[in-house]
Structures are given as C-alpha cells and as structure tokens.
Scaffold this active site. Structure first.
Site, PDB file in Angstrom:
ATOM      1  N   CYS A 101      -9.527   1.138   1.383  1.00  6.99           N
ATOM      2  CA  CYS A 101      -8.205   1.735   1.196  1.00  6.99           C
ATOM      3  C   CYS A 101      -7.287   0.888   0.328  1.00  6.99           C
ATOM      4  CB  CYS A 101      -7.582   2.003   2.553  1.00  6.99           C
ATOM      5  SG  CYS A 101      -8.682   3.008   3.554  1.00  6.99           S
ATOM      6  N   HIS A 123       1.663   0.341   3.458  1.00  7.20           N
ATOM      7  CA  HIS A 123       0.352   0.960   3.622  1.00  7.20           C
ATOM      8  C   HIS A 123       0.527   2.102   4.627  1.00  7.20           C
ATOM      9  CE1 HIS A 123      -3.860   1.457   3.269  1.00  7.20           C
ATOM     10  NE2 HIS A 123      -4.096   1.177   4.531  1.00  7.20           N
ATOM     11  N   GLU A 138       1.325  -4.167  10.196  1.00  8.36           N
ATOM     12  CA  GLU A 138       2.043  -4.261   8.925  1.00  8.36           C
ATOM     13  C   GLU A 138       3.510  -4.635   9.159  1.00  8.36           C
ATOM     14  OE1 GLU A 138       1.811  -0.756   6.481  1.00  8.36           O
ATOM     15  OE2 GLU A 138       2.587  -1.836   4.726  1.00  8.36           O
ATOM     16  N   LYS A 163       2.697   8.186   2.713  1.00  6.40           N
ATOM     17  CA  LYS A 163       1.525   8.834   3.316  1.00  6.40           C
ATOM     18  C   LYS A 163       1.950   9.885   4.343  1.00  6.40           C
ATOM     19  CE  LYS A 163      -1.884   5.135   2.709  1.00  6.40           C
ATOM     20  NZ  LYS A 163      -1.101   3.985   2.199  1.00  6.40           N
ATOM     21  N   HIS A 170      -3.302   9.967   3.503  1.00  3.61           N
ATOM     22  CA  HIS A 170      -3.888   8.694   3.077  1.00  3.61           C
ATOM     23  C   HIS A 170      -4.932   8.994   2.008  1.00  3.61           C
ATOM     24  CE1 HIS A 170      -5.412   4.819   2.755  1.00  3.61           C
ATOM     25  NE2 HIS A 170      -5.809   4.564   3.988  1.00  3.61           N
ATOM     26  N   PHE A 200     -10.455  -1.279   5.338  1.00  2.00           N
ATOM     27  CA  PHE A 200     -11.562  -1.715   6.181  1.00  2.00           C
ATOM     28  C   PHE A 200     -12.306  -2.845   5.466  1.00  2.00           C
ATOM     29  CE2 PHE A 200     -12.519   2.571   8.513  1.00  2.00           C
ATOM     30  CZ  PHE A 200     -11.359   2.414   9.247  1.00  2.00           C
TER      31      PHE A 200
END
Lengths: 403, 351
Positions: A158, A298, A309, A328, A333, A391
C-alpha cells in the site's frame, strides 16, 4: 535542486480526471458503492470504490492487469497533456502497481481440469502472456508514452505509489534524467483478492449504506474499503520547467522511508518506524515538523492503522499536530496507487489552500487526538505530508510544497 | 559519484549453498535436474537446505518455499559481508514475482468448474488466510526485514528478469550517489511452481525434456535458488569485486539487439573479460543476446543452475564476483535479456 510538478492525472471512483475527482473530494462525496462487476452473494464485503468500464460483462470483468493499464494510461495521459508534453517522454517511468496473475474466468477458459492440462492448453496464448507478466503493465505504459530506460514497476504494497515518487525523484537528483513520470495504478478488485483481504479481516463489512463504510478515525471504523484508481505526476527539475515555460503546479520537496521489522501486517507498537519515515521525509525536504501544514493520512479506516498513525503523528508533531485527513473516506483504499493519488490530492489542496475532508466523522475516536477535518475548509499552508504504509513493514512518506 | 564494491554473497541453488559450492561451478559443471516432477518440463530442483533451522518457526510457517529461500539467501549474504551489526542501516532492493498458490485448491475448483457464487465459497472456505502474505510480491522483502532486521528501507521491483538487474542498478546507484552506505539486493525462485510454468507457457517459453545445454536448448528450464549481494562504497573492508557498471534498458523487442549492443559499448569492457551470460533460453531473447555478444559466452548461468527469472541477473553478477574473488578473471562482463523485455549488462573488476 527543487523538483517541480508540471502535470497531474487522476482516475478515482469519483471521476475520470483531476478536476472531476477533486471537486467531488472537496464536496465530501463518497465513491463507495455496491460491487457490480461480479456476483457478491455470500461475501462478507460487497462494496468498493469501483471504477467500472463499459467492457465489464457479468461474470467476465476486465482483468486486474487490463484495468490497471487502462486507468494508468488515462492518468499519465492527463498529466502529460497538462505538462505540455507530446511525443516520446524524455525520462523514466516509475509506477506503483499490484502484482497480477491469471484470473478464474481466464483459467476456466483454458478448459482443463488440472495444472498439466492448463499448461498444455496455455501454449501460444501470447495475448495472456503479454497481459499477465509481472512486468507487462509497466512495459505497455512505457511503450505507449515512449519513456526512457526500464520502467520501474514498484510494489511496496500500500506504499507503492509513494515509492514510485521516491524512485523518480532519486533518478532526477542523481542526474539520470531531468524529468520523470511517477505514477500508481490499481484495480485489484476481483473476487479472489477481495476474499483474501477479507480472510485477513482487513476489510470493512459495513455494506449498508456503502458511503458510510470508509470512516477513518472513528470509533466504529472496521476495516478498509478497496478502491480502483490511478494517479500520475510529471516531475522535472525546476530549472527545466522554467526554461521551457511550463506552469509549476507545486513541488515534491522530499521523501523518506523506513522498514518496520515487527510484523507482516502490524506496525511496531511504539510507532517508531512510522515516525522515522515521516522524520526522514521532512528532513529530506529541508523542513522542520512545524512547517508541515497538513497531513494526508494513510488513514485506511482499519482499527490498527488509524491508531498507530495518529500515535506516530502525536509523537513527531507533539501537542499541536497539523490537521490530518483521509481522502480514503471517499475514494477508498487504492492500494498500489494510493501514494500517487494522495500526493496529487496534497498538491491540489496546496493550490487551492483548502483542506480536503475526512467524511463520516460522526463518532470520532477520542484516542486519535487530532483535527481530522470533518468538512473541507480554507487553510493557509505551504507544505503537506502524504503518508503511505503497507503490509510487510513498508512506510514511505512524501512532502509536497506549494508553487 | 563514488565506486561500488560487492562485499557479501548469499547463494543457494540446486548445486548447494554458499561461495565454495558455487565457485566450484565456474569451470563448468553438469546440472542437477528433475525431469519427472513437472514433466514434460525439466526443472532444477530445490536442494535440501537447513531453512527451518535458519528461520524462526513462527516466521517459517507464514512463508512458502520462495520466501523461505529468499530469506535464507539474504541471511547468507548479510553474514558473508559481516554486516549483521549494521542491518538497521541497510537498504534493501528486492526483485520479485509472486509466491506460491494453493494449487491443490485450484485443482479442486478446476475439476468442479463451479459457478461464480460456489467458486467464491470454495475460495473463502479453502484459502489459508496467511497464504496471501506468502504470495504478495513485496513480502519477500518484508520477511527479510522481519527475520534479519533490515530496516533502513525496503523496495521491491517487479518485471521478471529485468527487475533483478534494475534492482541491482538502483541499489548501486544509491550507493554511488551517497544516498546509501550499505545495500542488500537480489531475489529468489522456487522451481516447483506449476503456476509459473502456466505463465511462461502462455508465451511459449518453456523447454521440454530432454534437457540440453544452451545455446542448443530452446526454452527455459526453471531453477531453484536465491542470489543476494551486499554492496558498499569503495573503501569497504574485504571487497570481493568492484561493481564497475550496471546498465539496463528496455523497449520493443525489435530494438533489442541495438539496445544491448549500445549497453555493451558503454561498459568499456576489455576483450579479455570473462563473458557470463544469464540468458534464459527463451528463444527470441536468447538468440538476440548471443548475436550481439562479441564471442560465445564462457559460462551460461542457466546451464549450471536453471533459470532463476528475477534472481537470474543477480546470480550472474554474484558468480562473476566469485570469479574475480577466486582469481579466475580480472574483469567479468555479465549480460542478460529478459524473456520478454529488458536488456542488462554489468561489469565487475578486481578491487
């Protein structure tokens, strides 16, 4: 050496093109809707921020590879047109892309009952080979736009779109080229990928109403919403942009990264890898944290991400962190494209001196402790930070500056 | 710009593991083959390696062969370079395709040919959640960070063979530009991969048994292995070889010969340089590569180890560095053309 942005392109579930997407983001509209391109009966998640195509047929959607290429091509073409570039592009392409593979309808089309049968039936299907190789999409885009050298198809999950920006600015700074295209394109929404994310319990299951599902920073956030999309930036040295009289839309001031060694899908509990990535990006931009006026998070809407975050932001920015929002909440996403799309969103926010909102803030999580911009509003600022985490412990941050 | 040297190698293949096992191949050696397992396609099988001893059990269980091999090879390279105390400041650039599918589940679905809804149910019930992570392209790099603590940066490039060369080029360029002081780059491949035979078979790129050496073989035979290199700025202690050049290019196949010839011209390699080809055997790309080389290669890496796809070029450069470290050559020119796209050359020199 400052690196100027002279062209931007976007495709999101809110529209084809920068202005269509940006107007809808400013208005706080959601692009999340029921999935139409395959049958979702029995699936836990039945919604996504989809970019559907006229060629999507029931049970035979356009493949991830082909859709990714279409969206990427549209975003890059828009960016090049704005930058005033026609003909072969005199620099490299770096693009965040998803890994692809042959899909179920394509496998079943081969008409075999096992792998040896499929391999035998596959021989000579050059069309599928040139669609499905891991390097195929980037190669097709590179040849379409006549970019130089090996197109860099980067995957940092991502964070891929942000890694693409980082690779592009490194190439320019190292003197390999005076200009580059940095992009990200994503269309992983197909049944098996949806199921795989679902099995990791990463996705929101708030199917009704779809537009309320992506709700970063709220108490009731329950996972991310997959999104299709693409973003592209034309980057060049400020000198080159000025010499050719191109309009400068903003700057990529810096980028930073840090790998987390803690876990495949979770951040280190102290948040320090995220802090290091943000610190390095801000230092690379020659700024101090106090000069960052806005953070495009994010902000995936997973319980874990938004907690870690915001913790990391409070650690770095202290008592008075800048406003943070997650677009998002509207475009979903977009995985491999998110870093590129959200960098463009930051540049648009800087251009218009406006903060894009995080929608669905009706039950804010008090633990976040930051201004999450529930509604778009005017804001005076010169620099923005775009965060991307993936990830595999991938943390990449990009700092964007106003023109 | 500063010079770049190779200070560590992490090698595993069907021929064994480590520097000595691979240095022994430099004069030529017969391949280790398995022509039965995925017949009629010959593969170079994975050797018995102490993977489970080298990788903590919790991590081991979240990976399949591809990631395990890569993590193992990366660990060998870090140890070989004596870089273990410095992993927190190490930059990682991996070249990767994807990991293993659950081919048993795939086969059940292929046999049942269910409709959409039933197919989705079979996938939901049958897929192991962690298999997604074993399959994701960037999770080889992620696993290397977790198992070995490599933490400064982590990037993964996709794109078959040329991704391996480009990863090496990016890692070396960052060191040359002073943006990195210690880098780890490479890739891995497992040959027991029916999904990969399917992918490369779509392009008509597979060799069938009986296996023959290059250049007589038409088609590629998959190898199992890992190739990782540790790179540092010139001046580092114990350099194995100097990485003088890494050059890459890509475009339409019609221009392949001209592009590769231009790269060779730019390297400035002497006529006495050892020629080490990473040609895959893919018919068109291999013919083009051999047509452009000044003479027949001294060594085809794929004949010794099988074709390692993303790891093929890093393996070629690693073998070249070994040839220099072993005193077999003062200069080694490593070449390769991707099975579909991409051209690469690297020049290694005695430090």
């Amino acid at each position: 050496m400052r690196i100027a942005v002279t062209g931007m392109g976007l495709v999101t579930a809110l529209g084809w093109g920068v202005e269509a997407s940006w107007a809808a983001i400013r208005a706080g509209r959601s692009g999340v809707r029921p999935i139409a391109r395959f049958d979702t009966t029995g699936l836990r998640t039945r919604i996504a921020a989809c970019v559907d195509l006229p060629e999507d047929l029931p049970g035979r959607p356009v493949s991830v590879a082909a859709r990714t290429r279409r969206l990427g091509e549209a975003a890059i073409a828009e960016a090049l047109a704005q930058a005033g570039h026609a003909g072969p592009f005199p620099g490299p392409l770096a693009i965040g892309l998803p890994p692809v593979e042959i899909e179920w309808h394509q496998r079943l089309d081969l008409g075999a009952a096992d792998y040896p049968g499929m391999i035998s039936a596959a021989e000579g299907r050059r069309d599928l080979y040139e669609e499905l190789l891991f390097g195929a999409t980037a190669a097709h885009l590179a040849e379409r736009f006549g970019t130089r050298g090996v197109p860099q198809a980067v995957t940092t999950a991502c964070a891929s779109g942000a890694s693409a920006i980082q690779l592009a600015i490194e190439a320019i700074r190292a003197g390999e080229a005076e200009c580059a295209i940095a992009a990200g394109a994503e269309a992983s929404l197909m049944p098996e990928t949806l199921i795989r994310f679902s099995l990791l319990q990463a996705l929101s299951t708030r199917n009704d109403p779809p537009e309320a599902a992506s709700r970063p920073f709220t108490l009731s956030r329950d996972g991310f919403v997959m999104g299709d999309g693409a973003g592209a930036l034309v980057l060049e040295t400020e000198e080159r942009a000025r010499a050719r009289g191109a309009a400068i839309l903003g700057y990529v001031l810096g980028a930073g990264e840090a790998a987390d060694t803690f876990h495949r899908t979770r951040s280190s509990p102290d948040g320090m890898a995220i802090v290091r990535a943000m610190e390095r990006a801000i230092a690379d931009a020659g700024l101090s944290p106090g000069e960052i006026g806005y953070i495009n998070a994010h902000g995936t809407s997973t319980p874990e991400n938004d907690k870690m975050e915001s913790l990391a932001c409070r650690l770095l920015f202290g008592e008075r962190p800048p406003p943070i929002s997650s677009t998002k909440s509207m475009i979903g996403h977009t995985l491999s494209a998110a870093g590129a799309i959200e960098a463009a969103v930051c540049l648009l926010a800087l251009r218009d001196q406006v903060l894009p909102p995080t929608i669905n803030q009706d039950d804010p999580d008090p633990e976040i402790g930051m201004d999450t911009v529930p509604v778009a509003r005017p804001h005076a600022f010169r620099a923005a930070l775009s965060n991307s985490f993936g990830f595999g412990g991938q943390n990449v941050c990009v700092v964007l500056g106003a023109a | 710009m500063r010079g770049v040297v190779v200070t560590g190698l992490g090698l595993a293949s069907s021929q064994g593991e480590g520097r000595a096992a691979h240095a022994a191949l430099l004069g030529g050696a017969p391949p280790v083959l398995d022509e039965a397992r995925l017949a009629p396609f010959p593969i170079h099988p994975l050797p018995a390696l102490p993977l489970d001893a080298a990788i903590p059990r919790r991590e081991f269980r979240q990976m399949e062969a591809w990631q395990r091999l890569g993590v193992y090879g990366a660990g060998l390279a870090i140890a070989d370079a004596g870089a273990t105390p410095r992993v927190a400041e190490m930059d990682l650039v991996v070249a990767a395709g994807g990991g293993e599918r659950d081919t048993a589940l795939d086969t059940q679905i292929l046999a049942a040919r269910p409709g959409q809804v039933e197919r989705h149910r079979m996938l939901m019930d049958g897929l192991r959640p962690t298999l997604f992570l074993a399959q994701l392209s960037n999770l080889l790099a992620g696993s290397i960070s977790i198992v070995h603590g490599v933490a400064r940066s982590s990037r993964t490039l996709m794109g078959e063979e040329i991704a391996g060369a480009e990863a090496l080029r990016v890692a070396a360029q960052r060191i040359a530009a002073g943006r990195s002081a210690l880098a780890l780059t490479g890739g891995a491949l497992s040959s027991d991969r029916p999904e990969l035979l399917l992918l490369y078979g779509l392009g008509g790129q597979l060799a069938r048994a009986p296996w023959r050496p290059l250049p007589a073989r038409r088609g590629l035979a998959l190898g199992a292995g890992a190739a990782f290199l540790v790179l540092e700025p010139e001046g580092a202690a114990r350099p194995l070889a100097r990485l003088a050049q890494v050059l890459t290019d890509q475009g339409a196949p019609e221009g392949r010969r001209a592009r590769l010839a231009a790269l060779l011209e730019r390297t400035g390699a002497g006529p006495e340089a050892m020629l080490l080809s990473t040609a895959s055997g893919a018919p068109e790309a291999t013919q083009d590569e051999l047509a452009v080389l000044p003479r027949a290669p001294d060594l085809f890496a794929a004949d010794l180890l099988g074709h390692l796809v993303e790891a093929a070029f890093p393996m070629g450069v690693a073998l070249g560095a070994l040839a220099i470290a072993e005193g077999r050559a003062r200069q080694v020119l490593v070449t390769g053309c991707g099975q579909w796209r991409g051209e690469a050359v690297a020049l290694l020199e005695a430090p």
